[in-house]
Design a protein around this motif. Sequence first.
Motif, short mmCIF file in Angstrom:
data_model
loop_
_atom_site.label_atom_id
_atom_site.label_comp_id
_atom_site.label_asym_id
_atom_site.label_seq_id
_atom_site.Cartn_x
_atom_site.Cartn_y
_atom_site.Cartn_z
N UNK A 240 -72.05 12.44 -56.23
CA UNK A 240 -71.61 13.64 -55.53
C UNK A 240 -72.31 14.86 -56.10
N UNK A 241 -72.65 15.82 -55.24
CA UNK A 241 -73.13 17.11 -55.73
C UNK A 241 -71.91 17.94 -56.11
N UNK B 293 -67.24 23.97 -68.40
CA UNK B 293 -66.20 24.17 -69.42
C UNK B 293 -66.18 25.65 -69.75
N UNK B 294 -65.57 26.01 -70.85
CA UNK B 294 -65.44 27.45 -71.13
C UNK B 294 -66.72 28.07 -71.68
N UNK B 295 -67.80 27.26 -71.78
CA UNK B 295 -69.05 27.77 -72.32
C UNK B 295 -70.16 27.90 -71.27
N UNK B 296 -70.14 26.99 -70.27
CA UNK B 296 -71.27 26.97 -69.34
C UNK B 296 -70.91 26.14 -68.11
N UNK B 297 -71.70 26.26 -67.05
CA UNK B 297 -71.50 25.42 -65.87
C UNK B 297 -72.85 24.99 -65.31
N UNK B 298 -72.87 23.84 -64.62
CA UNK B 298 -74.07 23.30 -64.00
C UNK B 298 -73.73 22.79 -62.61
N UNK B 299 -74.65 22.97 -61.68
CA UNK B 299 -74.49 22.43 -60.33
C UNK B 299 -75.60 21.41 -60.06
N UNK C 237 -70.55 8.36 -60.72
CA UNK C 237 -69.45 7.57 -61.26
C UNK C 237 -69.99 6.21 -61.69
N UNK C 238 -69.53 5.75 -62.84
CA UNK C 238 -69.94 4.45 -63.35
C UNK C 238 -68.71 3.65 -63.77
N UNK C 239 -68.91 2.40 -64.09
CA UNK C 239 -67.77 1.56 -64.48
C UNK C 239 -67.20 1.96 -65.84
N UNK C 240 -67.95 2.77 -66.59
CA UNK C 240 -67.45 3.21 -67.89
C UNK C 240 -67.19 4.72 -67.95
N UNK C 241 -67.46 5.44 -66.85
CA UNK C 241 -67.19 6.88 -66.89
C UNK C 241 -68.05 7.68 -65.95
N UNK C 242 -68.77 8.68 -66.49
CA UNK C 242 -69.53 9.62 -65.68
C UNK C 242 -70.94 9.80 -66.21
N UNK C 243 -71.88 9.88 -65.28
CA UNK C 243 -73.26 10.15 -65.62
C UNK C 243 -73.83 11.07 -64.55
N UNK C 244 -75.15 11.08 -64.39
CA UNK C 244 -75.79 11.98 -63.43
C UNK C 244 -76.21 13.28 -64.10
N UNK C 245 -77.13 14.01 -63.48
CA UNK C 245 -77.69 15.22 -64.11
C UNK C 245 -76.67 16.24 -64.58
N UNK C 246 -75.65 16.54 -63.77
CA UNK C 246 -74.68 17.57 -64.17
C UNK C 246 -73.89 17.14 -65.40
N UNK D 26 -64.38 20.25 -66.42
CA UNK D 26 -63.81 20.45 -65.09
C UNK D 26 -64.90 20.26 -64.04
N UNK D 27 -64.50 19.70 -62.89
CA UNK D 27 -65.46 19.39 -61.84
C UNK D 27 -64.97 19.99 -60.52
N UNK D 28 -65.81 20.80 -59.90
CA UNK D 28 -65.57 21.28 -58.54
C UNK D 28 -66.26 20.29 -57.61
N UNK D 29 -65.46 19.49 -56.91
CA UNK D 29 -66.00 18.43 -56.06
C UNK D 29 -66.58 18.95 -54.76
#
Length: 425
Positions: free
Chosen positions: A245-246, A251-257, A262-271, A286-289
């Motif tokens: 998903x895009x 977090x309280x320091x920075x954000x990325x778009x 989603x993976x079987x063990x958690x989260x990956x992808x550029x962001x 935090x994630x804005x879906x």
Amino acid sequence: MIPVIKKISIFPNSDICETPSMSTNLTKQIDFDAIIIGAGACGLMCAVQAGFLGKRVLVLEKNDRPGAKILISGGGRCNYTNLYSSAQQFISQNEHFCKSAFAQWTVEDTISFFEAYGIVGKEKTLGQLFPVSDKAKDVVQVFTSLCADMGQEIWCNAEVKSVEKVGDSFKVIVDRNGREENLITAKVAVASGGLPIQKLGATDLGLRTARKFGMRLTETAPALVPLTITGKDQGWYEQLSGNSLFCRVWNDRISFEENILFTHWGLSGPAILQISSYWRPGEFIYIDLLPHQNIIDLIQQEREINGKKMLLNYLSTLFTRKFSEAISDKLPADKNLASLSKAELDSINTLIHQFKVKPAGDKGYDKAEVMRGGVSTDELSSKTLESKKVRGLYFGGECVDVTGWLGGYNFQWAWASGYVIAQNL
């Protein structure tokens, strides 16, 4: 004048990779101006730039070929710089440290350098520059060919065991296929990389060498690395494995778009890789879906057209069906849009725009793109990258506490730091 390039193979039987000496336990003064430890991006650039200045260097590489990490970067395509690279995209205890190197060797210098030797860049996502050929081996070929042309030697299968001070010189103890040699040299540049990906020859040599000479280190950790989810929540992520998903991740320091995966063990992808460099164990991300849109406004608009539409069916117009079904576990999915209460709308808004995640950890150095932290910038001259404590000893690339974002930034630091060291050898 641009030197003529000879085409030399970059693979293990390459002419540029010297064969091991049959002698053992030799101590010899080598006929080079300096030894560079590591034939990665920083070390290779340093060797070439030193050659342009008429300096002869010996590059010692643990692997059986130069540029091992370059060859796998960007899926074998090599994202060799970023058009928007500046000090702002780098993490360091001293945010100003890298500015001097970037002033001496700019993005434009990187682009011009590679164009001069036949590599034209093409921009992809967010300023990322790849060779038009999409072949990382072309990038390595530039350096190996130039080194051969200028008489710069690269010894492969040469593992440096330690660096010691001997009077005004250095003794570099190197194991070449089980045969130990002690090389005496006036100057040493440590460009041995960081801790990620042991199978590519990653070691803590740079950190050990700095520590040995009394230089302070900044705490190290994997960076640009996938994040893991464990416990009762893991099953929820497992069912979404492979979904991308895009999103906006912050977090309280920075954000990325960028995309998350989603993976079987958690989260990956550029962001996720990006935010991982700013995440610490125990913290939430935090994630804005649905960035750039407002879920409440969208629901209100749909209500006016078709208030009887079920929430699940409406979410399936915004996300994949699989993802909609998964998040519906946390929402009143069986209700139609017209019957949603204010409290339920607030709950939907929070879930979609402030999806809260507390990672259990990360996937470690073997899955990390780079290492965060390293040789403290307080120990180095920002203008020359020479140790303030030990004259003639230089550090560049990933082993220094300068860590870039995903997308070619770390290569820009490697090229720049290699150039700076070469000017001062």
